[in-house]
Enzyme design. Structure first.
Site, PDB file in Angstrom:
ATOM      1  N   CYS A 118      11.685  -4.568 -20.938  1.00  0.00           N
ATOM      2  CA  CYS A 118      12.110  -4.712 -19.545  1.00  0.00           C
ATOM      3  C   CYS A 118      12.376  -3.327 -18.986  1.00  0.00           C
ATOM      4  CB  CYS A 118      13.353  -5.583 -19.418  1.00  0.00           C
ATOM      5  SG  CYS A 118      13.554  -6.194 -17.719  1.00  0.00           S
ATOM      6  N   LYS A 188      14.854 -17.540 -18.588  1.00  0.00           N
ATOM      7  CA  LYS A 188      16.023 -16.668 -18.594  1.00  0.00           C
ATOM      8  C   LYS A 188      16.743 -16.909 -17.279  1.00  0.00           C
ATOM      9  CE  LYS A 188      17.340 -11.818 -19.002  1.00  0.00           C
ATOM     10  NZ  LYS A 188      16.798 -10.457 -19.128  1.00  0.00           N
ATOM     11  N   LYS A 241      17.466 -18.399 -22.579  1.00  0.00           N
ATOM     12  CA  LYS A 241      18.623 -17.504 -22.530  1.00  0.00           C
ATOM     13  C   LYS A 241      19.430 -17.787 -21.278  1.00  0.00           C
ATOM     14  CE  LYS A 241      19.823 -12.584 -22.472  1.00  0.00           C
ATOM     15  NZ  LYS A 241      19.362 -11.201 -22.494  1.00  0.00           N
ATOM     16  N   SER A 267      26.044 -12.350 -24.891  1.00  0.00           N
ATOM     17  CA  SER A 267      27.296 -11.620 -25.109  1.00  0.00           C
ATOM     18  C   SER A 267      28.517 -12.365 -24.575  1.00  0.00           C
ATOM     19  CB  SER A 267      27.194 -10.237 -24.467  1.00  0.00           C
ATOM     20  OG  SER A 267      26.958 -10.349 -23.080  1.00  0.00           O
TER      21      SER A 267
END
Ligand SMILES: [Zn+2]
Length: 315
Positions: A118, A188, A241, A267
């Site tokens: 990315c 995502k 994700k 996270s």
């Protein structure tokens, strides 16, 4: 089907060995990928150690420890020293991820090296693509992403994982790299659970947000369309994700597609449990194992998780 009192489901729960025999989902370290952040200099994160940044030398040492624990795969993110509008550090032959790849390939040839592809860690504005008139340009970005993926593979990446959410990027990366496995971040989501990652990767957008390219958290049918596109374009693995708030998406993808499925236990999911455990509200190990089991049970074959290192010592 017989009913109570003939059927008593508690019979198979009566001892640990019996529960072990009939357990439907198991955690196996082979299915876990440890994310790692590489930068010019090491910056430890005391509260969330896996979200610290490591210099190339410290990264090699960390990876050596992971291999010793039985971890077989890592996912690399790079934080460059300098950023620009295009994110040219992403495909620089001497870029931070490229240097890390060469060092890891030489020192630890047995470790599987996956790279995040990315531009957001490399662009001054923090968006995942080229900006023109305040908008992220899809087609102009594709060539830069492809150059990045190719340069990762030339430096030693075994697998590339495009995470930008531009339309059509898997097709171009596939055309440029016919032999390289691609883990597509297919669905995502524009999620609130990426906070600690953005600090580690220094990739928070300087203006606006990512809702113009990442998915709306409300949608699941659209996620299946994203997966379908990535299958058609040549992805080898489909990834969802985040993981825990999107177990239904994982399940839906599992039912629709035969490709291996990945889940990114992000996270924020990790930090929530860590913070609650630090306050004495939760037992971290039990909550982590239950969370990771849920992700596998929903249909993930492989899981990217900040718990991978700790899991290695727990299993
Ligand atoms: Zn990005």
């Amino acid at each position: 089907m017989s009913a109570f009192p003939v059927t008593r489901l508690r019979r198979l729960r009566s001892s640990a060995p019996l529960r072990g025999l009939v357990r439907e989902t198991r955690l196996d370290l082979d299915a876990f990928v440890m994310p790692l952040f590489v930068a010019a200099a090491t910056e430890r994160n005391e509260e969330l150690p896996p979200l610290g940044r490591l210099s190339v030398d410290d990264l090699v040492e960390e990876a050596r420890g992971l291999v010793r624990l039985g971890v077989s795969a890592v996912l690399l993110f790079g934080i460059p020293e300098a950023k620009d509008d295009e994110g040219s550090g992403a495909w620089d032959d001497d870029g931070i991820v490229q240097r890390a790849l060469r060092a890891l390939k030489t020192e630890l040839p047995e470790l599987l090296l996956i790279t995040d592809v990315c531009l957001c860690e490399y662009t001054a504005h923090g968006h995942c693509g080229v900006i023109r008139d305040g908008e992220v340009q899809n087609d102009e970005t594709l060539d830069l992403l492809t150059r990045t993926a190719v340069s990762h593979v030339e430096a030693g990446a075994d697998v590339v994982a495009p995470s930008d959410m531009m339309d059509g990027r898997i097709a171009l990366v596939r055309e440029a790299l016919p032999q390289t496995p691609i883990i597509a971040y297919s669905a995502k989501y524009a999620s609130a659970f990426y906070g600690p990652f953005r600090e580690a990767a220094e990739s928070a957008p300087a203006f606006g947000d990512r809702r113009g390219y990442q998915m709306d958290p409300a949608n699941v049918r659209e996620a299946l369309r994203e997966c379908e596109q990535d299958v058609a374009e040549g992805a080898d693995v489909l990834m969802i994700k985040p993981a825990l708030p999107y177990l239904d998406v994982l399940r839906a993808a599992r039912e629709r597609f035969d490709l291996p499925l990945g889940a990114y236990n992000v996270s924020g999911e990790y930090a929530m449990v860590k913070a609650a455990a630090a306050k004495g509200f939760l037992d971290e190990r039990a909550a982590a194992i239950e969370s990771l089991t849920a992700i596998k049970r929903a249909g993930a074959d492989l899981v990217v998780s900040y718990w991978t290192k700790e899991l290695a010592s727990w299993l």
